[in-house]
Design a protein around this motif. Structure first.
Motif: not given
Length: 311
Positions: A102, A106, A153-154, A157, A160-161, A180
């Motif tokens: 993340f 980011l 961040c949005a 996210s 990981p989601a 990733y």
């Protein structure tokens, strides 16, 4: 056999990206030195800007933000690679690996946003020099920066989601650190749809930020062209620093992301080398470029060393 039956419970990941690396200790020492220099140089920039109230201006807040991004970028990958190459520790626990992933992505998104904001800052400074400080105040600069962090961040996210619900079939990452692409390959599903999703997001961010920077410089060139000859040198010098940083970041990124999607095949070693260069290179170059080419920061550093030498 169902995916759930074939899956395993992963408590830690094995970093396997350096298994074919010749002289890993030498590579590790180079990465370690680069990482330490990067963090120290960026910390010095941040401390100088924070401690000197004369530098509490929009441009220096943006330089400070870029330094924070660079520290996050290198710290999300550097310690893991150093641990594998120097100490021989090639395992990362499950949760820390996701945190590193993340933080890494980011920082990559924020690097693009930070460079875009800085291009906009230079455009305002050159096109509206007399109203610049009323248009872009310290408060507005901080608000814009916070908004960029929230948007970044949005976007990140999503990664990981999409990963957390998936079962894992093995725990070995064939990359240099937790990212990733490495983690999705350990799952029991076809990674193609997930790669396509990430490709779309990456291309969108790359295209929008790079286009915005290019448009800003086109407008800057237009304003510089019609300015006085005495002002052209100062304007050009102001923009050159930012332009060097933009080239250092986007060039290897375009090679890594765009060319590989166009069918250019890179070996795993070549990809690792290019990825490490993409992360550590610009993050090391940025603070030194701003130290050497930004008069106020350069003078402050010389002043500190002069005082210490005289004592």
């Amino acid at each position: 056999m169902s995916l759930q039956n074939a899956s395993i419970k992963v408590t830690e990941f094995i970093i396997g990206g350096f298994e074919k690396t010749e002289k890993p200790l030498v590579v590790g020492v180079v990465v370690l030195i680069t990482y330490v220099l990067t963090v120290l140089a960026n910390m010095i920039n941040i401390l100088i800007i924070i401690c000197d109230k004369r530098l509490h201006k929009p441009m220096y807040f943006l330089i400070c933000n870029l330094a924070l991004v660079d520290i996050l970028y290198t710290s999300s990958t550097g310690p893991t690679m150093i641990g594998v190459l120097v100490a021989g520790v090639n395992t990362v626990s499950y949760v820390p690996c996701f945190i590193q992933m993340f933080a890494f992505h980011l920082a990559g998104v924020m690097e693009m946003f930070a460079l875009s904001i800085m291009a906009f800052d230079r455009l305002l400074a050159i096109s509206c020099p007399f109203k610049y400080h009323s248009y872009l105040t310290n408060v507005r600069t901080l608000v814009i920066t916070y908004i960029m962090w929230i948007i970044a961040c949005a976007f990140v996210s999503i990664l990981p989601a999409t990963l957390l619900p998936l079962p894992h079939c093995h725990s070995k990452l064939m990359y240099s650190f937790c990212e990733y692409a490495a983690i999705i390959r350990t799952t029991c599903v076809d990674p193609s749809p997930y790669f396509n999703l990430v490709t779309i997001i990456t291309f969108l961010l790359l295209f929008l930020t790079f286009s915005f920077i290019c448009l800003s410089y086109i407008l800057i060139i237009f304003f510089v062209k019609f300015s006085l000859n005495s002002q052209k040198t100062k304007m050009g010098s102001t923009c050159l620093t930012h332009l060097i940083v933009v080239i250092c970041f986007y060039c290897p990124l375009f090679i890594l992301v765009v060319l590989t999607r166009l069918g250019v095949v890179l070996t795993l070693e070549a990809r690792h080398g290019l990825m490490i260069g993409t992360i550590l290179g610009p993050s090391l170059v940025n603070p030194f470029v701003y130290c050497l080419r930004t008069k106020e920061i350069r003078c402050k550093i010389f002043q500190i060393f002069t005082v210490e030498t005289s004592q």
